[in-house]
Design a protein around this motif. Structure first.
Motif, short mmCIF file in Angstrom:
data_model
loop_
_atom_site.label_atom_id
_atom_site.label_comp_id
_atom_site.label_asym_id
_atom_site.label_seq_id
_atom_site.Cartn_x
_atom_site.Cartn_y
_atom_site.Cartn_z
N GLY A 11 0.82 -1.20 0.00
CA GLY A 11 0.00 0.00 0.00
C GLY A 11 0.85 1.25 0.00
N GLY A 12 0.67 2.09 -1.03
CA GLY A 12 1.51 3.27 -1.19
C GLY A 12 0.88 4.56 -0.71
N GLY A 13 -0.03 4.47 0.27
CA GLY A 13 -0.57 5.67 0.89
C GLY A 13 0.34 6.15 2.01
N PRO A 14 -0.13 7.11 2.82
CA PRO A 14 0.73 7.66 3.88
C PRO A 14 1.23 6.62 4.88
CG PRO A 14 -1.13 9.11 3.47
CD PRO A 14 -1.38 7.88 2.66
N GLY A 15 0.38 5.66 5.26
CA GLY A 15 0.81 4.65 6.21
C GLY A 15 1.89 3.76 5.64
N GLY A 16 1.70 3.26 4.43
CA GLY A 16 2.67 2.38 3.83
C GLY A 16 3.97 3.08 3.49
N CYS A 17 3.89 4.28 2.95
CA CYS A 17 5.10 5.01 2.58
C CYS A 17 5.94 5.38 3.79
CB CYS A 17 4.75 6.26 1.78
SG CYS A 17 4.11 5.93 0.12
N PRO A 39 0.71 9.23 -10.42
CA PRO A 39 -0.10 9.70 -9.29
C PRO A 39 -1.52 9.14 -9.37
CG PRO A 39 0.07 11.42 -10.93
CD PRO A 39 0.93 10.29 -11.41
N ARG A 40 -2.16 8.86 -8.20
CA ARG A 40 -3.51 8.34 -8.21
C ARG A 40 -4.38 9.13 -7.26
NH1 ARG A 40 -2.80 7.42 -3.26
NH2 ARG A 40 -2.40 5.42 -2.29
N PHE A 41 -5.68 9.19 -7.60
CA PHE A 41 -6.62 9.95 -6.78
C PHE A 41 -6.83 9.25 -5.45
CE2 PHE A 41 -10.89 10.42 -5.10
CZ PHE A 41 -10.99 11.80 -4.99
N HIS A 42 -7.05 10.07 -4.40
CA HIS A 42 -7.46 9.53 -3.11
C HIS A 42 -8.17 10.61 -2.32
CE1 HIS A 42 -7.49 7.04 0.48
NE2 HIS A 42 -6.97 6.05 -0.23
N ILE A 43 -9.21 10.21 -1.60
CA ILE A 43 -9.91 11.13 -0.73
C ILE A 43 -9.08 11.40 0.52
CG2 ILE A 43 -11.13 9.30 0.51
CD1 ILE A 43 -13.58 11.14 0.66
N GLY A 44 -9.33 12.52 1.20
CA GLY A 44 -8.67 12.81 2.46
C GLY A 44 -7.61 13.88 2.33
N VAL A 104 -4.00 19.25 1.22
CA VAL A 104 -3.16 18.70 0.16
C VAL A 104 -3.98 18.01 -0.94
CG1 VAL A 104 -1.24 18.33 1.75
CG2 VAL A 104 -2.85 16.46 1.33
N GLU A 105 -3.47 18.06 -2.13
CA GLU A 105 -3.95 17.19 -3.19
C GLU A 105 -3.28 15.84 -2.98
OE1 GLU A 105 -4.55 21.34 -4.50
OE2 GLU A 105 -2.86 20.26 -3.62
N ARG A 106 -4.07 14.84 -2.68
CA ARG A 106 -3.49 13.56 -2.29
C ARG A 106 -2.66 12.93 -3.40
NH1 ARG A 106 -5.51 10.44 1.82
NH2 ARG A 106 -3.94 8.97 1.10
N SER A 107 -3.02 13.15 -4.65
CA SER A 107 -2.22 12.58 -5.74
C SER A 107 -0.78 13.08 -5.66
CB SER A 107 -2.83 12.92 -7.09
OG SER A 107 -2.93 14.33 -7.26
#
Length: 411
Positions: A11-17, A39-44, A104-107
């Motif tokens: 998982g390449g979101g904030p937790g995984g990175c 880059p990929r879209f994500h809510i939050g 932030v723009e999550r992408s």
């Protein structure tokens, strides 16, 4: 991609990175995979100020300051009648640099984190899907099977897996550990607008929480860079979706019932599609096992109202990674070692959960509560900042319960 690693992070979101960055920096051979292309879209998009500390640990503060993200210095609430609370300015409570944060723009934000993990030594691959986590006969992790961007499958040996697969929560679903919160069965419907009216001065980048007339739903208003604002509606799943037509129809109907939103959208133009996510509040019954640990939304998700998701994910990633690095020093990959940080984290998380529950009580008004108990303004601001580990909030919530009970009697 090698055939074996010390640690595989999925998982390449904030937790995984954040987890992959810390394990790689700690000297562990680390593989980080993300199923979607960057880059990929994500809510939050809205960050809590306490993200400062995990971002500082990752060496990201100067990069965040230079990235052009919208500064966030406050949170504001608007009642079902359109009455605006005084903004909760973070720096009025704490003048340090860490009391300002970003929308932030999550992408862009997630790509920055992914690149940072690679800089620190992790092997990072997007468009790579986790097919399975492999366990031995003692239910201890021995490896993973993944599929790369070209469709090739790889069996990779590893003693530790950090699951940061978000709401997919791969290991939790595999082992039957995920439980939806029955008290927070919500749905979110959202889109983006250009030139929505923002606050002034230091309140320009505020996250604004606006109630609708019936208080059966609420809107978030999150100002991003380049004049774009994220505007979303959240309500009970039954109220929002049963017998009311398509989600976009419900979105516009609820917008008409939100007096605080009308003036902000007079000169605004909607951009792009209307998106939907439902039943996103859940928790896992076990957070770590022998050779695995959950972080971010894979462990659980509370609610979007106070924008805690990204901070929780970053903080969990750092804490889990520290436990993994220490586990390698001790040759201990047990559940108790890899999940040693979770009791303290969940204890702090309970205070924000209580604030979420209070928000959804129709009798509760943050403005009225602040008038009744101005002595709690600092602690409420602390919670909005994300300071959930420093001190108890028991007296705050005792007084909040009393305020709600008094409002009930007056109705």
């Amino acid at each position: 991609m090698k055939s074996s690693y010390d640690c595989v992070v999925v998982g390449g979101g904030p937790g995984g990175c954040s987890a992959a960055a810390i394990t790689a920096e700690g000297g562990l051979s680390t593989l980080l995979i993300e199923r979607d292309p960057f880059p990929r879209f994500h809510i939050g998009e809205s960050l809590m100020p306490e993200v400062y500390w995990p971002l500082q640990r990752l060496g990201m503060i100067s990069r965040m300051q230079q990235a052009g993200f919208q500064a966030k210095k406050s949170v504001q609430f608007v009642t079902h009648r359109g009455t605006e609370s005084a903004p909760f300015f973070f720096r009025e409570h704490d003048m340090r640099e860490c009391s300002s944060t970003w929308q932030v723009e999550r992408s862009e934000f997630d790509k920055m984190l992914f690149d940072r993990a690679e800089e620190l030594g992790a092997d990072c691959f997007d468009r790579t899907r986790l097919l399975d986590v492999r366990f031995d006969e003692m239910q201890k992790v021995i490896g993973v099977t993944v599929r790369d961007k070209d469709g090739n499958d790889h069996a990779i040996d590893c003693p530790v897996v950090i699951d940061a697969t978000g709401q997919q929560s791969f290991i939790a679903n595999k082992l039957g550990l995920r439980q939806v919160n029955p008290d927070l069965r919500k749905v979110a419907v959202w889109s983006y607008y250009r030139d929505a009216l923002r606050g002034e001065g230091d309140n320009e980048g505020a996250t604004i929480i606006l109630n609708t007339e019936s208080k059966d739903s609420w809107f978030w208003f999150i100002p991003l860079s380049r004049g774009i604002t994220s505007i979303g509606c959240v309500g009970d799943t039954d109220y929002m979706l049963k017998g009311r037509g398509k989600p976009e129809q419900v979105y516009f109907e609820e917008m008409e019932r939100c007096p605080g939103l009308q003036s902000r959208l007079e000169n605004a133009t909607r951009l792009g599609d209307i998106r939907t996510a439902k039943e996103f509040s859940y928790m896992t019954t076990q957070h770590a096992g022998d050779g695995w640990v959950l972080v971010g939304d894979a462990l659980g998700f509370l609610d979007p109202v106070y924008s805690s998701g990204v901070y929780f994910a970053l903080e969990m990633g750092v804490r889990a990674a520290d436990a993994v690095v220490d586990g390698f020093k001790k040759n201990d990959f047990s559940a108790s070692q890899l999940g040693r940080w979770t009791p303290e984290f969940l204890e702090g998380m309970q205070w924000l959960r209580k604030l979420v529950y209070a928000f959804y009580r129709k009798e509760f008004s943050i403005g009225r509560f602040m008038k009744e108990h101005p002595e709690h303004r600092g602690r409420v601001t602390d919670l909005l900042i994300g300071r959930i580990f420093d001190e108890s909030s028991e007296q705050l919530f005792r007084d909040m319960d009393h305020s709600i009970a008094k409002a009930q009697k007056a109705m």
